[in-house]
Design an enzyme around this catalytic site. Structure first.
Site, mmCIF file in Angstrom:
data_model
loop_
_atom_site.group_PDB
_atom_site.id
_atom_site.type_symbol
_atom_site.label_atom_id
_atom_site.label_comp_id
_atom_site.label_asym_id
_atom_site.label_seq_id
_atom_site.Cartn_x
_atom_site.Cartn_y
_atom_site.Cartn_z
ATOM 1 N N VAL A 90 52.354 -5.657 18.358
ATOM 2 C CA VAL A 90 52.347 -7.043 18.816
ATOM 3 C C VAL A 90 52.503 -7.942 17.592
ATOM 4 C CG1 VAL A 90 50.952 -8.858 19.900
ATOM 5 C CG2 VAL A 90 50.839 -6.526 20.783
ATOM 6 N N PHE B 224 54.569 -6.358 9.566
ATOM 7 C CA PHE B 224 53.260 -6.555 10.200
ATOM 8 C C PHE B 224 53.010 -5.590 11.350
ATOM 9 C CE2 PHE B 224 56.231 -9.921 11.500
ATOM 10 C CZ PHE B 224 56.418 -9.603 12.835
ATOM 11 N N GLY C 54 50.488 -2.379 11.043
ATOM 12 C CA GLY C 54 49.038 -2.444 11.212
ATOM 13 C C GLY C 54 48.576 -3.309 12.369
ATOM 14 N N HIS C 55 49.521 -3.894 13.127
ATOM 15 C CA HIS C 55 49.140 -4.830 14.206
ATOM 16 C C HIS C 55 49.943 -4.542 15.465
ATOM 17 C CE1 HIS C 55 48.429 -8.770 16.209
ATOM 18 N NE2 HIS C 55 47.332 -8.774 15.481
ATOM 19 N N PHE C 56 49.692 -3.703 16.203
ATOM 20 C CA PHE C 56 48.717 -2.613 16.209
ATOM 21 C C PHE C 56 49.513 -1.320 16.207
ATOM 22 C CE2 PHE C 56 46.862 -6.211 18.508
ATOM 23 C CZ PHE C 56 45.714 -6.419 17.778
#
Length: 190
Positions: free
Chosen positions: A98, A88, A91-93
């Site tokens: 985070v 994750f 893409g986050h971020f």
């Protein structure tokens, strides 16, 4: 007992030695640990293999690494090591990684499910699933970043007929990062 072609207490060439005996006993103990399934007289600490025998989740969605404490019908403490290669984070971020808050809640729900399943004496039999059924009072206090170790403290408030209510707190370095009351329910797979 023979380990790698030698009796316990015997070197591979047939000679005896205290070092080999100790090594063979440790190896046999480790091999026995791989095949255990605990319900009832379960250990206080569980590794990832033990968790996978109880929970149906698998990578990348199994969000618990270890259970460090548990007391039937009362409480559980679990760990999640947050690494920089979590899927994750891509893409986050991308510019400031985070852990998504919903995944922190999911990890808390998995820890609640572990406590509920252990308290019920249930293991992953493929016939039941312990669903995340509700959430109250969710609060997020600070971001979870790569390199953090999440510590989940779960308190069982109620468990009746497979429906459990739990108080969950997630911490990093002693500071609360998230908290909520969660409902989980055991249901047969249809």
């Amino acid at each position: 007992m023979r380990v790698f072609g030698a009796e316990v207490g015997e070197d591979l060439d047939g000679a005896t030695g205290a070092g080999t005996d100790v090594f063979a006993r440790l190896l046999a103990k480790a091999a026995a640990r791989l095949d255990r399934t605990y319900i009832g007289d379960a250990p206080l600490e569980w590794n990832i293999r033990d968790i996978m025998r109880i929970m149906p989740h698998r990578y990348p969605f199994l969000l618990l690494d270890r259970i460090v404490e548990w007391e039937k019908d009362k409480r559980l403490v679990a760990l999640k090591n947050v690494t920089s290669n979590e899927p994750f984070f891509e893409g986050h971020f991308p510019h400031y990684a985070v852990m998504p808050g919903v995944l922190v809640v999911e990890a808390m729900a998995q820890a609640c499910a572990m406590l509920g399943l252990l308290s019920l004496g249930q293991k992953d039999d493929g016939k039941h699933v312990y669903y995340f059924a509700g959430i109250d009072g969710a609060r997020f206090k600070r971001p979870v970043r790569p390199g953090d170790q999440l510590l989940f403290e779960i308190e069982q408030l109620r468990l009746v007929r497979g429906l459990g209510k739990f108080k969950a707190v997630a911490r990093v370095d002693g500071a609360v990062v998230a908290e909520a009351e969660l409902l989980c329910v055991l249901r047969p797979v249809e």
